[in-house]
Write a protein that holds these residues in place. Structure first.
Motif, PDB file in Angstrom:
ATOM      1  N   LEU A  53      35.559  48.320  24.868  1.00  0.00           N
ATOM      2  CA  LEU A  53      35.252  48.134  26.288  1.00  0.00           C
ATOM      3  C   LEU A  53      36.554  47.989  27.064  1.00  0.00           C
ATOM      4  O   LEU A  53      37.311  47.029  26.856  1.00  0.00           O
ATOM      5  N   PRO A  54      36.861  48.909  27.985  1.00  0.00           N
ATOM      6  CA  PRO A  54      38.154  48.883  28.672  1.00  0.00           C
ATOM      7  C   PRO A  54      38.273  47.785  29.728  1.00  0.00           C
ATOM      8  O   PRO A  54      39.392  47.494  30.184  1.00  0.00           O
ATOM      9  N   ASN A  55      37.184  47.199  30.157  1.00  0.00           N
ATOM     10  CA  ASN A  55      37.250  46.193  31.224  1.00  0.00           C
ATOM     11  C   ASN A  55      37.083  44.770  30.699  1.00  0.00           C
ATOM     12  O   ASN A  55      36.598  43.895  31.390  1.00  0.00           O
ATOM     13  N   ILE A  56      37.488  44.550  29.450  1.00  0.00           N
ATOM     14  CA  ILE A  56      37.509  43.203  28.871  1.00  0.00           C
ATOM     15  C   ILE A  56      38.937  42.859  28.503  1.00  0.00           C
ATOM     16  O   ILE A  56      39.640  43.645  27.872  1.00  0.00           O
ATOM     17  N   ARG A  57      39.383  41.666  28.916  1.00  0.00           N
ATOM     18  CA  ARG A  57      40.728  41.193  28.612  1.00  0.00           C
ATOM     19  C   ARG A  57      40.635  39.805  27.969  1.00  0.00           C
ATOM     20  O   ARG A  57      39.645  39.090  28.117  1.00  0.00           O
ATOM     21  N   PHE A  58      41.699  39.440  27.281  1.00  0.00           N
ATOM     22  CA  PHE A  58      41.833  38.105  26.700  1.00  0.00           C
ATOM     23  C   PHE A  58      43.063  37.447  27.298  1.00  0.00           C
ATOM     24  O   PHE A  58      44.109  38.093  27.455  1.00  0.00           O
ATOM     25  N   CYS A  59      42.957  36.174  27.633  1.00  0.00           N
ATOM     26  CA  CYS A  59      44.061  35.462  28.269  1.00  0.00           C
ATOM     27  C   CYS A  59      44.733  34.513  27.273  1.00  0.00           C
ATOM     28  O   CYS A  59      44.278  34.358  26.134  1.00  0.00           O
ATOM     29  N   ARG A  60      45.801  33.897  27.736  1.00  0.00           N
ATOM     30  CA  ARG A  60      46.535  32.943  26.910  1.00  0.00           C
ATOM     31  C   ARG A  60      45.629  31.790  26.523  1.00  0.00           C
ATOM     32  O   ARG A  60      44.871  31.261  27.337  1.00  0.00           O
ATOM     33  N   ARG A  61      45.718  31.366  25.255  1.00  0.00           N
ATOM     34  CA  ARG A  61      44.801  30.362  24.720  1.00  0.00           C
ATOM     35  C   ARG A  61      45.353  28.947  24.879  1.00  0.00           C
ATOM     36  O   ARG A  61      46.555  28.710  24.786  1.00  0.00           O
ATOM     37  N   THR A  79      41.653  32.914  35.228  1.00  0.00           N
ATOM     38  CA  THR A  79      41.589  33.376  36.617  1.00  0.00           C
ATOM     39  C   THR A  79      42.818  34.213  36.970  1.00  0.00           C
ATOM     40  O   THR A  79      42.703  35.276  37.613  1.00  0.00           O
ATOM     41  N   GLU A  80      44.000  33.757  36.575  1.00  0.00           N
ATOM     42  CA  GLU A  80      45.223  34.521  36.857  1.00  0.00           C
ATOM     43  C   GLU A  80      45.176  35.888  36.194  1.00  0.00           C
ATOM     44  O   GLU A  80      45.565  36.907  36.803  1.00  0.00           O
ATOM     45  N   ALA A  84      45.109  39.506  38.217  1.00  0.00           N
ATOM     46  CA  ALA A  84      46.223  40.419  37.971  1.00  0.00           C
ATOM     47  C   ALA A  84      45.758  41.730  37.338  1.00  0.00           C
ATOM     48  O   ALA A  84      46.231  42.815  37.707  1.00  0.00           O
ATOM     49  N   GLU A  85      44.819  41.672  36.395  1.00  0.00           N
ATOM     50  CA  GLU A  85      44.389  42.858  35.664  1.00  0.00           C
ATOM     51  C   GLU A  85      43.375  43.696  36.433  1.00  0.00           C
ATOM     52  O   GLU A  85      43.266  44.910  36.217  1.00  0.00           O
ATOM     53  N   PHE A  86      42.632  43.050  37.325  1.00  0.00           N
ATOM     54  CA  PHE A  86      41.592  43.778  38.059  1.00  0.00           C
ATOM     55  C   PHE A  86      41.773  43.524  39.556  1.00  0.00           C
ATOM     56  O   PHE A  86      41.092  42.680  40.158  1.00  0.00           O
ATOM     57  N   PRO A  87      42.679  44.250  40.189  1.00  0.00           N
ATOM     58  CA  PRO A  87      42.976  44.010  41.605  1.00  0.00           C
ATOM     59  C   PRO A  87      41.824  44.332  42.540  1.00  0.00           C
ATOM     60  O   PRO A  87      41.848  43.930  43.703  1.00  0.00           O
ATOM     61  N   GLU A  88      40.814  45.045  42.043  1.00  0.00           N
ATOM     62  CA  GLU A  88      39.684  45.398  42.911  1.00  0.00           C
ATOM     63  C   GLU A  88      38.641  44.285  42.992  1.00  0.00           C
ATOM     64  O   GLU A  88      37.658  44.407  43.743  1.00  0.00           O
ATOM     65  N   LEU A  89      38.807  43.204  42.238  1.00  0.00           N
ATOM     66  CA  LEU A  89      37.811  42.129  42.240  1.00  0.00           C
ATOM     67  C   LEU A  89      37.779  41.425  43.595  1.00  0.00           C
ATOM     68  O   LEU A  89      38.820  41.120  44.183  1.00  0.00           O
ATOM     69  N   SER A  90      36.581  41.164  44.054  1.00  0.00           N
ATOM     70  CA  SER A  90      36.413  40.389  45.284  1.00  0.00           C
ATOM     71  C   SER A  90      35.979  38.952  44.981  1.00  0.00           C
ATOM     72  O   SER A  90      36.191  38.053  45.792  1.00  0.00           O
ATOM     73  N   HIS A  91      35.324  38.745  43.820  1.00  0.00           N
ATOM     74  CA  HIS A  91      34.858  37.419  43.425  1.00  0.00           C
ATOM     75  C   HIS A  91      35.132  37.219  41.934  1.00  0.00           C
ATOM     76  O   HIS A  91      35.150  38.188  41.158  1.00  0.00           O
ATOM     77  N   VAL A  92      35.328  35.965  41.548  1.00  0.00           N
ATOM     78  CA  VAL A  92      35.444  35.598  40.143  1.00  0.00           C
ATOM     79  C   VAL A  92      34.385  34.546  39.848  1.00  0.00           C
ATOM     80  O   VAL A  92      34.255  33.562  40.590  1.00  0.00           O
ATOM     81  N   CYS A 186      31.579  30.304  41.622  1.00  0.00           N
ATOM     82  CA  CYS A 186      31.865  31.703  41.942  1.00  0.00           C
ATOM     83  C   CYS A 186      32.669  31.700  43.236  1.00  0.00           C
ATOM     84  O   CYS A 186      32.130  31.401  44.317  1.00  0.00           O
ATOM     85  N   LEU A 187      33.980  32.007  43.145  1.00  0.00           N
ATOM     86  CA  LEU A 187      34.895  31.913  44.283  1.00  0.00           C
ATOM     87  C   LEU A 187      35.425  33.288  44.663  1.00  0.00           C
ATOM     88  O   LEU A 187      35.530  34.199  43.838  1.00  0.00           O
ATOM     89  N   THR A 188      35.791  33.416  45.944  1.00  0.00           N
ATOM     90  CA  THR A 188      36.343  34.677  46.431  1.00  0.00           C
ATOM     91  C   THR A 188      37.796  34.824  45.983  1.00  0.00           C
ATOM     92  O   THR A 188      38.477  33.846  45.659  1.00  0.00           O
ATOM     93  N   ARG A 189      38.232  36.066  46.003  1.00  0.00           N
ATOM     94  CA  ARG A 189      39.619  36.342  45.623  1.00  0.00           C
ATOM     95  C   ARG A 189      40.598  35.645  46.572  1.00  0.00           C
ATOM     96  O   ARG A 189      41.621  35.112  46.128  1.00  0.00           O
ATOM     97  N   GLU A 190      40.281  35.627  47.848  1.00  0.00           N
ATOM     98  CA  GLU A 190      41.180  35.010  48.823  1.00  0.00           C
ATOM     99  C   GLU A 190      41.362  33.521  48.531  1.00  0.00           C
ATOM    100  O   GLU A 190      42.492  33.001  48.582  1.00  0.00           O
ATOM    101  N   THR A 191      40.251  32.834  48.244  1.00  0.00           N
ATOM    102  CA  THR A 191      40.344  31.401  47.980  1.00  0.00           C
ATOM    103  C   THR A 191      41.129  31.129  46.704  1.00  0.00           C
ATOM    104  O   THR A 191      42.003  30.241  46.669  1.00  0.00           O
ATOM    105  N   LEU A 192      40.849  31.879  45.650  1.00  0.00           N
ATOM    106  CA  LEU A 192      41.562  31.663  44.384  1.00  0.00           C
ATOM    107  C   LEU A 192      43.044  31.979  44.523  1.00  0.00           C
ATOM    108  O   LEU A 192      43.901  31.272  43.973  1.00  0.00           O
ATOM    109  N   THR A 193      43.368  33.041  45.264  1.00  0.00           N
ATOM    110  CA  THR A 193      44.778  33.390  45.474  1.00  0.00           C
ATOM    111  C   THR A 193      45.496  32.285  46.228  1.00  0.00           C
ATOM    112  O   THR A 193      46.643  31.918  45.906  1.00  0.00           O
TER     113      THR A 193
END
Length: 565
Positions: A53-61, A79-80, A84-92, A186-193
């Motif tokens: 699956l190309p849209n799955i990532r693993f972060c630092r543990r 979240t970081e 960073a990996e999916f710049p098109e995201l509007s919400h996390v 569930c937060l917006t990209r603007e708030t998390l940034t």
């Protein structure tokens, strides 16, 4: 509009992989944080299972531990990576490995598209949080917590006590008002940034590192500083019991979860195959435009909590026994206690049973044996007539008797010659109807053939016991319905109080008494009391019995009622 998920995983990795695959195949990128305590080989196996699956990532543990900063660190890492990996995201959307999607990704995107600048996170001030159970409220922000509560419970408690004694107060960073809420948001990209790039973030992170359970306050506090529009609620269904522990959903909760209309639910039992098959299947998510409304199922959870904490009246269970005050009523049904009636009237039990249509017991707390109705050795529910078995827990014996015979009113005799262990229990029971003829215990002594010296000693002992029992019945803590007559008052007009008692036991019978049970021959009883006084005892519970009584005598007895020596 595109939403991505940050998934915190530490157990049941096969279920977490299935959930991640479900979201990823619905065009929802997923970033997975695997707890560092998970073996490296197991973590690599999870990566391999999702490698297609190309849209799955693993972060630092991070090594995560409940109540500590590590969970926030894992969330920040995920979240970081997502931003960073999916710049098109509007919400996390933050979820855990034990979460289960209840509605499709298309529905979630449509819902967020209608609210493009809204942050969904429960965020309330400490003064307005009703769900803190056995924990710290404001102090979690003003004290330091360097020790993990689960691993170092003693150090944790001692350090808190020391800070309280020294009146330690941490300074909350300027511009922050502490808020609390559910960890799942569930937060917006603007708030998390804005949170992640805040120039004061090092100050905020350093402060929250020593806050207790920061995963319930870090984002909940900072979103108030950086958010545009906040909906103080979670899109994830999570329920907690009265002890603050999360409810676990099983296979039989399928319809309950669907009725909630939430997008995600936690915690799901890892072996709930039916739930995972239903919601992760091709047709598992039923399209609906309904607003997430967990309140629709709150009634069932409220009922479950009530059953757990209160239960059915008079029925004890493992979760509440033996904690005093946790019972829902001491007994499950009304019962009647008669004190002095069997001593004053002959065959009182038979007479009462005929007039009210119930079985009437003798002295259930007699020192030698339990006097069940009809002389039974074993009564309903396997209750034994052995005194030793009864006395192991005298109050539980009465509770079981009333519970085992619910639907049938229990009536029994009690007196100063019985075991007194249940006096306070009955006095504090609203189901108890206690009727007392004070001093009636003297009648059997009067009619006996024992020496007067022994009678005087026994009379003094019984009077002392009954006097203490009456003090209990007159206590302001008494909840039973209590009626007390002196023996002298009762024998003047017995039919009126007996009518009151019969009407209370069988109110629908409307049975008017025309006769009373045969009363014991009291001729000479006044002189008997005077003789007790002459020997140095003061019988004061019987009322005013003149030494010379002019009442008609019953047929003469063949022997004197007591012996003078």
């Amino acid at each position: 509009m595109r939403v991505g998920f940050v998934l915190l995983v530490h157990t049941a990795l096969d279920r977490a992989a299935a959930v991640a695959r479900h979201w990823a195949t619905q065009d929802c990128p997923v970033v997975i944080h695997v707890d560092r305590r998970v073996a490296r080989g197991v973590a690599h196996a999870l990566r391999a299972a999702l490698g297609d699956l190309p849209n799955i990532r693993f972060c630092r543990r991070h090594r995560c531990e409940w109540g500590t900063w590590s969970i926030v660190a894992a969330t920040l890492a995920g979240t970081e990576t997502a931003l960073a990996e999916f710049p098109e995201l509007s919400h996390v959307y933050l979820a855990s490995g034990s979460c289960l999607p209840l509605r499709s990704g298309d529905e979630l995107r449509a819902y967020l598209s209608d609210r493009p600048r809204t942050d969904f996170i429960e965020s309330v001030t400490t003064d307005e949080v009703p769900w803190i159970v056995g924990g710290l409220a404001r102090e979690r922000f003003t004290l330091r917590f360097p020790f993990a509560w689960k691993r170092h419970r003693r150090l944790f408690d001692r350090h808190v006590a020391l800070q309280r004694r020294l009146r330690v107060r941490r300074r909350i960073p300027a511009g922050l008002e502490p808020h609390l809420g559910s960890q799942w948001w569930c937060l917006t990209r603007e708030t998390l940034t804005a949170i992640l790039t805040d120039p004061d973030r090092p100050i905020h992170d350093r402060y929250f590192r020593r806050v207790w359970i920061p995963d319930e306050s870090y984002f909940q506090t900072l979103v108030r500083k950086h958010g545009n529009r906040i909906e103080s609620r979670s899109l994830t269904l999570s329920k907690f019991d009265f002890q603050g522990k999360p409810h676990i959903f099983y296979d039989d909760h399928l319809q309950l979860l669907r009725r909630s209309d939430c997008f995600v639910a936690r915690k799901i039992w890892p072996r709930a195959d039916r739930l995972y098959d239903a919601f992760l299947g091709a047709d598992g998510s039923q399209a609906t435009c309904a607003e997430p409304n967990p309140a629709k199922i709150d009634r069932l959870f409220t009922k479950a909590v009530d059953r757990r904490t209160r239960g059915r009246a008079g029925l004890y269970m493992q979760s509440r026994f033996p904690r005093d005050g946790w019972e829902n009523g001491r007994t499950c049904a009304p019962y009647s206690v008669f004190e002095g009636f069997a001593e004053l009237f002959e065959n009182f039990e038979d007479w009462l049973g005929r007039n009210v249509g119930v079985r009437v017991h003798g002295h259930l707390y007699h020192p030698e044996r339990v006097q069940f109705a009809g002389g039974a050795c074993v009564y309903h529910g396997g209750l034994s007539d052995r005194a030793a078995v009864r006395d192991y827990d005298a109050c539980a014996f009465l509770r079981r008797l009333v519970w085992n015979t619910r639907g049938e009113r229990q009536c029994f005799q009690f007196g100063p010659g019985d075991r007194q262990d249940v006096s306070w229990f009955m006095a504090g029971d609203p189901n108890a109807q206690i009727s007392v003829i004070t001093g009636a215990w003297a009648v059997p002594l009067f009619l006996s053939r024992r020496s007067f010296a022994d009678l005087r000693k026994r009379a003094a002992e019984l009077q002392r016991i009954e006097s203490a029992h009456l003090d209990i019945l007159r206590s302001p803590h008494t909840r039973a319905r209590v009626r007390v007559w002196t023996m002298a008052d009762f024998v003047q007009n017995p039919i009126e109080p007996l009518q009151i008692l019969v009407d209370e036991i069988a109110p629908r019978a409307q049975h008017h008494l025309t006769e009373v049970p045969l009363m014991a021959d009291l001729a000479g009883f006044g002189q008997f009391l005077q003789d007790l006084r002459n020997r140095g005892m003061t019988p004061y519970l019987m009322g005013d019995f003149p030494a010379r009584d002019d009442r008609p005598r019953r047929p003469a007895r063949t022997s004197s009622p007591y012996l003078m020596r």
